[in-house]
Design a protein around this motif. Structure first.
Motif, PDB file in Angstrom:
ATOM      1  N   VAL A   1       0.847  -1.211   0.000  1.00 43.56           N
ATOM      2  CA  VAL A   1       0.000   0.000   0.000  1.00 43.56           C
ATOM      3  C   VAL A   1       0.876   1.253   0.000  1.00 43.56           C
ATOM      4  N   LEU A   2       1.916   1.251   0.836  1.00 44.20           N
ATOM      5  CA  LEU A   2       2.810   2.416   0.910  1.00 44.20           C
ATOM      6  C   LEU A   2       3.569   2.628  -0.394  1.00 44.20           C
ATOM      7  N   ALA A   3       3.854   1.542  -1.096  1.00 44.39           N
ATOM      8  CA  ALA A   3       4.612   1.640  -2.348  1.00 44.39           C
ATOM      9  C   ALA A   3       3.847   2.452  -3.396  1.00 44.39           C
ATOM     10  N   GLN A   4       2.544   2.591  -3.216  1.00 49.10           N
ATOM     11  CA  GLN A   4       1.727   3.333  -4.170  1.00 49.10           C
ATOM     12  C   GLN A   4       1.756   4.846  -3.916  1.00 49.10           C
ATOM     13  N   VAL A   5       2.421   5.270  -2.824  1.00 52.62           N
ATOM     14  CA  VAL A   5       2.550   6.705  -2.537  1.00 52.62           C
ATOM     15  C   VAL A   5       3.846   7.204  -3.177  1.00 52.62           C
ATOM     16  N   PRO A   6       3.771   8.155  -4.118  1.00 53.70           N
ATOM     17  CA  PRO A   6       4.992   8.677  -4.745  1.00 53.70           C
ATOM     18  C   PRO A   6       5.958   9.220  -3.696  1.00 53.70           C
ATOM     19  N   ASP A   7       7.234   9.049  -3.957  1.00 53.70           N
ATOM     20  CA  ASP A   7       8.254   9.450  -2.982  1.00 53.70           C
ATOM     21  C   ASP A   7       8.102  10.911  -2.565  1.00 53.70           C
ATOM     22  N   ALA A   8       7.748  11.777  -3.506  1.00 53.70           N
ATOM     23  CA  ALA A   8       7.621  13.214  -3.210  1.00 53.70           C
ATOM     24  C   ALA A   8       6.486  13.505  -2.236  1.00 53.70           C
ATOM     25  N   ASP A   9       5.499  12.592  -2.177  1.00 55.44           N
ATOM     26  CA  ASP A   9       4.338  12.809  -1.310  1.00 55.44           C
ATOM     27  C   ASP A   9       4.471  12.126   0.041  1.00 55.44           C
ATOM     28  N   ARG A  10       5.613  11.501   0.295  1.00 55.35           N
ATOM     29  CA  ARG A  10       5.771  10.736   1.535  1.00 55.35           C
ATOM     30  C   ARG A  10       6.186  11.630   2.700  1.00 55.35           C
ATOM     31  N   SER A  11       5.465  11.473   3.806  1.00 53.94           N
ATOM     32  CA  SER A  11       5.813  12.196   5.035  1.00 53.94           C
ATOM     33  C   SER A  11       6.922  11.425   5.755  1.00 53.94           C
ATOM     34  N   GLN A  12       7.455  12.039   6.811  1.00 52.48           N
ATOM     35  CA  GLN A  12       8.486  11.366   7.613  1.00 52.48           C
ATOM     36  C   GLN A  12       7.943  10.056   8.196  1.00 52.48           C
ATOM     37  N   GLY A  13       6.687  10.107   8.662  1.00 54.34           N
ATOM     38  CA  GLY A  13       6.079   8.895   9.236  1.00 54.34           C
ATOM     39  C   GLY A  13       5.972   7.782   8.227  1.00 54.34           C
ATOM     40  N   MET A  14       5.631   8.135   6.980  1.00 59.07           N
ATOM     41  CA  MET A  14       5.532   7.117   5.927  1.00 59.07           C
ATOM     42  C   MET A  14       6.897   6.502   5.643  1.00 59.07           C
ATOM     43  N   ARG A  15       7.919   7.345   5.617  1.00 59.69           N
ATOM     44  CA  ARG A  15       9.270   6.832   5.334  1.00 59.69           C
ATOM     45  C   ARG A  15       9.721   5.875   6.452  1.00 59.69           C
ATOM     46  N   GLU A  16       9.413   6.256   7.694  1.00 56.71           N
ATOM     47  CA  GLU A  16       9.812   5.420   8.833  1.00 56.71           C
ATOM     48  C   GLU A  16       9.097   4.072   8.809  1.00 56.71           C
ATOM     49  N   LEU A  17       7.796   4.111   8.457  1.00 60.81           N
ATOM     50  CA  LEU A  17       7.032   2.863   8.385  1.00 60.81           C
ATOM     51  C   LEU A  17       7.569   1.968   7.273  1.00 60.81           C
ATOM     52  N   ALA A  18       7.932   2.582   6.153  1.00 60.75           N
ATOM     53  CA  ALA A  18       8.460   1.816   5.015  1.00 60.75           C
ATOM     54  C   ALA A  18       9.766   1.107   5.403  1.00 60.75           C
ATOM     55  N   VAL A  19      10.588   1.771   6.198  1.00 62.94           N
ATOM     56  CA  VAL A  19      11.865   1.207   6.629  1.00 62.94           C
ATOM     57  C   VAL A  19      11.631   0.034   7.580  1.00 62.94           C
ATOM     58  N   ASN A  20      10.611   0.197   8.463  1.00 58.97           N
ATOM     59  CA  ASN A  20      10.318  -0.855   9.436  1.00 58.97           C
ATOM     60  C   ASN A  20       9.699  -2.078   8.764  1.00 58.97           C
TER      61      ASN A  20
END
Length: 206
Positions: free
Chosen positions: A187-206
């Motif tokens: 689901v997160l992979a469908q969010v373009p990198d430019a639109d990702r918040s810090q929280g989204m980036r952290e969740l993606a890493v986890n």
């Protein structure tokens, strides 16, 4: 956010310059709540809720005070009064009604009445179907009632209704809470990198 005493001092300073400024009052109340200064927070919020034009954000903060001080029975008449004041049609009224239902649900959850809270949240979602965090709150209640598939359905419907970055993030958080890491990642992979918040980036890493 992490320094409520500082928030309180700044809000009081703003209020000295501009007495009864609503935003400063709400910052002050939130800072007092964070410090568990319940009676002081209530004294700030009550006049805003009882005003000729009731402040719904203040009502939400007051609900936190009532929950913390075990006086949730006092909330229903306040919610009813505000609701009557804003009765009418239109999108803004729907949004406001949803907010009141959400406040009502918070009170019910604090009383252990999860089933009743779910009914309120379902109504709120029907009124504002694009609100990602309202859907997330409802989905979590379903999960806590041992109905995780219904929570999943709420979030999937949200993505169909409003495929915004916030909706995808809320859905990913929910799936993550079910230990569906692959689903959350997809689901997160469908969010373009430019639109990702810090929280989204952290969740993606986890």
């Amino acid at each position: 956010q992490g320094h409520p005493e500082q928030g309180e001092a700044l809000a009081r300073d703003a209020l000295r310059q501009q007495p009864n400024q609503p935003d400063a009052n709400k910052v002050l109340a939130a800072s007092l709540i964070a410090q568990e200064k319940w009676s002081q927070a209530e004294a700030v919020l009550r006049p805003m809720v009882n005003a000729a034009q009731p402040d719904v954000d203040a009502l939400g903060l007051l609900a936190k005070v009532m929950i913390a001080t075990h006086r949730t029975d006092e909330m229903e008449p306040l919610i009813d009064k505000v609701e009557q004041h804003y009765a009418g049609g239109g999108e803004s009224t729907a949004s406001l009604r949803a907010e009141l239902l959400s406040i009502d649900a918070d009170v019910l959850i604090s009383e252990g009445k999860r089933g009743a809270a779910v009914l309120k949240l379902e109504q709120a979602v029907r009124l504002t179907p694009k609100d990602a965090w309202l859907r997330y709150t409802l989905a979590r209640q379903y999960r806590d009632l041992a109905l995780p598939a219904m929570g999943r359905s709420v979030m999937e419907d949200g993505i169909r209704t409003a495929p915004s970055p916030d909706m995808r993030y809320a859905t990913a958080l929910y799936l993550n809470s079910l230990d569906d890491i692959d689903g959350a990642t997809a689901v997160l992979a469908q969010v373009p990198d430019a639109d990702r918040s810090q929280g989204m980036r952290e969740l993606a890493v986890n």
